[in-house]
Design a protein around this motif. Structure first.
Motif, short mmCIF file in Angstrom:
data_model
loop_
_atom_site.label_atom_id
_atom_site.label_comp_id
_atom_site.label_asym_id
_atom_site.label_seq_id
_atom_site.Cartn_x
_atom_site.Cartn_y
_atom_site.Cartn_z
N ASP A 88 -20.80 2.67 8.46
CA ASP A 88 -22.26 2.75 8.51
C ASP A 88 -22.69 3.91 9.41
OD1 ASP A 88 -24.01 0.21 7.37
OD2 ASP A 88 -21.93 -0.29 7.73
N GLY A 95 -15.80 -1.86 8.37
CA GLY A 95 -17.03 -2.18 7.65
C GLY A 95 -17.00 -1.78 6.19
N SER A 96 -18.10 -1.22 5.77
CA SER A 96 -18.35 -0.92 4.37
C SER A 96 -17.28 -0.03 3.75
CB SER A 96 -19.71 -0.21 4.28
OG SER A 96 -19.84 0.43 3.03
N SER A 97 -17.19 -0.11 2.41
CA SER A 97 -16.22 0.73 1.69
C SER A 97 -16.73 2.14 1.47
CB SER A 97 -15.84 0.07 0.36
OG SER A 97 -17.00 -0.18 -0.40
N ARG A 98 -17.94 2.45 1.92
CA ARG A 98 -18.42 3.83 1.83
C ARG A 98 -17.36 4.78 2.37
NH1 ARG A 98 -23.92 2.28 5.06
NH2 ARG A 98 -24.19 0.40 3.81
N ASN A 99 -17.24 5.93 1.71
CA ASN A 99 -16.19 6.87 2.08
C ASN A 99 -16.60 7.72 3.29
OD1 ASN A 99 -14.14 8.66 2.32
ND2 ASN A 99 -14.25 9.42 0.21
N GLY A 107 -26.66 3.89 5.46
CA GLY A 107 -27.19 3.41 4.19
C GLY A 107 -28.61 3.87 3.93
N ASN A 149 -9.43 5.45 1.53
CA ASN A 149 -10.40 6.49 1.16
C ASN A 149 -9.97 7.84 1.72
OD1 ASN A 149 -12.11 4.83 -0.33
ND2 ASN A 149 -13.49 4.41 1.38
N LEU A 197 -27.17 6.04 0.98
CA LEU A 197 -27.12 5.16 -0.19
C LEU A 197 -28.44 5.16 -0.94
CD1 LEU A 197 -25.21 1.88 0.73
CD2 LEU A 197 -24.33 4.10 0.08
N ILE A 237 -9.65 -0.01 4.19
CA ILE A 237 -10.40 0.69 3.15
C ILE A 237 -10.58 2.15 3.55
CG2 ILE A 237 -12.45 0.65 1.70
CD1 ILE A 237 -13.06 -2.12 2.72
#
Lengths: 416, 176
Positions: free
Chosen positions: B19, B69-73, B24, B98, B28, B94
């Motif tokens: 994050d 946290g998030s799978s965002r790269n 986001g 990535n 995002l 993750i």
């Protein structure tokens, strides 16, 4: 030598009789989820996904589209689903957060290996499946139906004692994050066993598998039982192949969590490991600006039922906005049928359409500078739900509802 | 693929989430954003102004659970900003995948936070896993990928796209 649940699933899906931690395997994937087109398919001239029945698609993070850019992204997903004959595409109104709407439509059976976009793909562990999050390699999975996996070491959490009626899986998970840290399970398979694992509702197990990723887990698996099948019967599209650990399974570490004296928990900023009993922080009167009941972690019918029961005949505090975002259209419809929306809207809460809502910081309730949110979601990182100057605190639906009434972070037990 | 990196170190703390790397509300919410634009928001909440200071070839060192946290790269903005190699006491699963797929060498190096100060220079060999602090002369062993493992091969191909094109072609899924 015996195997853990994760080892059994990886052995089965890589065509081996036995696997051991540290080993690299190429595994066949039972299902995957997408929330955007796969440009690589066009680039390589690939005309079909590996299995049109096993690739699920939904646009959940921004539902419905709040901007033209997101509308174009939504259309691109829909066009992708149409072009490649994706059978399980969920348009708005039949949609939901992927981890909720996919299992509602037969995505997962016990024993499956599911690898999917979104970090909360660990959720499928509550169905006795291995759910492992991916992102960049989605194209590879959608084209080949395979993925390389490193067999993880497994760690066991024995959930012992009896869970008090006022606690749910969320409280157990925040306690684990507080006691063992948010890196206790990095790159490991978490396996939840013991009497409280059996006692928990399927929804509470969902919360704990979902938040497995918040302690670093690759997957977070429960055994299957009657509660699992009560939900899955009539939905599953594949025969279940349930797994249990062998008596001599190798666990890298074993932890026992005695749940008997557990209290409602709250995670203060900016990490789930900063969790404390709500009763210990209530005297600080931590002002709440927003109460958010939503996300794949805690926005199912049982979560909304708890909030409705607490808010029945009461009012959300005048200084608080309460936002309720159900996890899926099915949940939305069931809550309408049961009268929960009437109770919650009479109490002054705002009911939104299903989806991820405010949790990932996209829309439907972002936080302003210096605001504080009590949230039933999964992570309270700085900037997660909007302003980097805002604070997110995590708790169970009951604690969210109690705090919405009081206007500060409050123990729900006086309302239960 | 280059296998040895020498550069100046930027240090970050514990549990640096994706994050923070890919906010986001900034990224995002705007799917049309270019990688270069998105990178300008990297670490803006926890370290405002850092993106203007970082130079191509710099190294990033972090504490435990980097990329949680998030799978965002999170590796994409780091690569765009010119970070050549990342070392952390531990790395989220993750994020590590990535990083491999993005072709940004990222090594788990227990003890690295205590081993180097910000501004010091490191020499990192991603094949052997050996890390040398050029200011103190000390060495530290990071966890290298086995050379026959898929992640090492993907990293050496420069990332997943290049690796996949080759593998898919060999599997006969693509007409030559």
């Amino acid at each position: 030598m015996g195997m853990t649940m994760a080892e059994k699933i990886l052995a089965s899906r890589s065509g081996k009789s036995v696997v051991a931690p540290g080993e690299y395997v190429w595994a066949k994937v039972d299902g995957t989820g997408v929330f955007g087109p796969i440009p690589m398919m066009e680039e390589l001239g690939i005309e079909q996904v590996y299995d049109t029945a096993r690739v699920y698609a939904v646009d959940d993070h921004f539902a419905p589209s709040p901007t033209v850019e997101r509308a174009n992204a939504h259309k691109a997903l829909k066009d992708f689903a149409t072009k490649y004959g994706i059978e399980n595409y969920f348009e708005y109104g039949r949609h939901g957060i992927l981890h909720q709407v996919f299992p509602e439509h037969g995505y997962v059976s016990p024993g499956d290996l599911i690898v999917s976009v979104d970090s909360h793909s660990t959720s499928y562990g509550c169905f006795n499946a291995m759910g492992a999050p991916i992102m960049e390699e989605l194209s590879f999975v959608v084209i080949t139906g395979q993925l390389w996996m490193r067999v993880p070491p497994s760690i066991k959490f024995t959930l012992a004692g009896t869970l008090p009626a006022y606690c749910v899986g969320k409280d157990v998970m925040l306690k684990i994050a507080a006691d063992y840290g948010t890196d206790v399970a990095v790159y490991k398979s978490v396996e939840f066993l013991g009497p409280v694992a059996a006692q928990l509702s399927l929804g509470s197990r969902f919360t704990m598998s979902n938040m497995g990723v918040e302690i670093g887990a690759k997957c977070a698996i429960f055994e299957a039982d009657d509660k699992t099948y009560e939900f899955l019967e009539g939905r599953m599209k594949r025969e279940p192949q349930p797994v249990s650990p062998d008596p001599d399974a190798r666990y890298e570490a074993e932890y026992t969590v005695d749940c008997t004296n557990l209290e409602p928990m709250v995670a203060l900023p900016h990490d789930p490991s900063n969790s404390h009993p709500v009763a210990a922080v209530e005297s600080e009167r931590l002002r709440v600006d927003q109460a958010f009941l939503g996300s794949c972690t805690n926005a199912r019918v049982e979560d909304i039922a708890v909030a409705a029961k607490i808010l029945q005949g009461r009012q959300v505090h005048p200084d608080v906005r309460m936002i309720v975002t159900p996890a899926s259209s099915e949940v939305w419809h069931e809550c309408a049928r049961l009268g929960y929306w009437e109770v919650l809207s009479a109490a002054g809460a705002m009911i939104t359409n299903p989806g991820c809502g405010a949790c990932p910081g996209g829309h439907l309730g972002l936080l302003a500078d210096q605001e504080r949110c009590i949230s039933s979601s999964n992570r309270n990182f700085q900037g997660r739900m909007g302003s980097p100057l805002a604070e997110v605190c995590l708790a169970s639906p009951a604690t969210v509802a109690a705090s919405a009434i009081k206007g500060y972070i409050a123990d729900p037990r006086e309302f239960m | 693929m280059q296998t040895t990196f020498t550069g100046r170190v930027w240090k970050f703390g514990e549990a640096i989430s994706t994050d923070l790397m890919v906010p986001g509300s900034k990224v995002l919410a705007n799917p049309g954003i270019t990688p270069e634009e998105a990178a300008q928001f990297c670490m803006s909440a926890n370290r405002p102004g850092w993106v203007d200071q970082v130079q191509p070839g710099d190294l990033l060192v972090a504490g435990t659970n980097f990329g949680c946290g998030s799978s965002r790269n999170g590796s994409q903005p780091l690569k765009v900003l010119g970070i050549a190699c990342v070392l952390a006491d531990s790395v989220s699963r993750i994020h590590l995948r990535n990083a491999v797929n993005t072709g940004l060498p990222t090594l788990v190096a227990p003890g690295i936070s205590a081993f180097v100060e910000e501004g010091q220079r490191l020499e990192v060999n991603i094949v052997s896993g050996q890390v040398k602090n050029l200011d103190t002369g000390k060495t530290l062993q990071a966890q290298a990928w086995p050379e026959d493992s898929p992640p090492f091969q993907i990293l050496m191909a420069g990332g997943l796209d290049a690796y996949m094109k080759d593998k898919v072609r060999k599997a006969g899924l693509v007409r030559a």
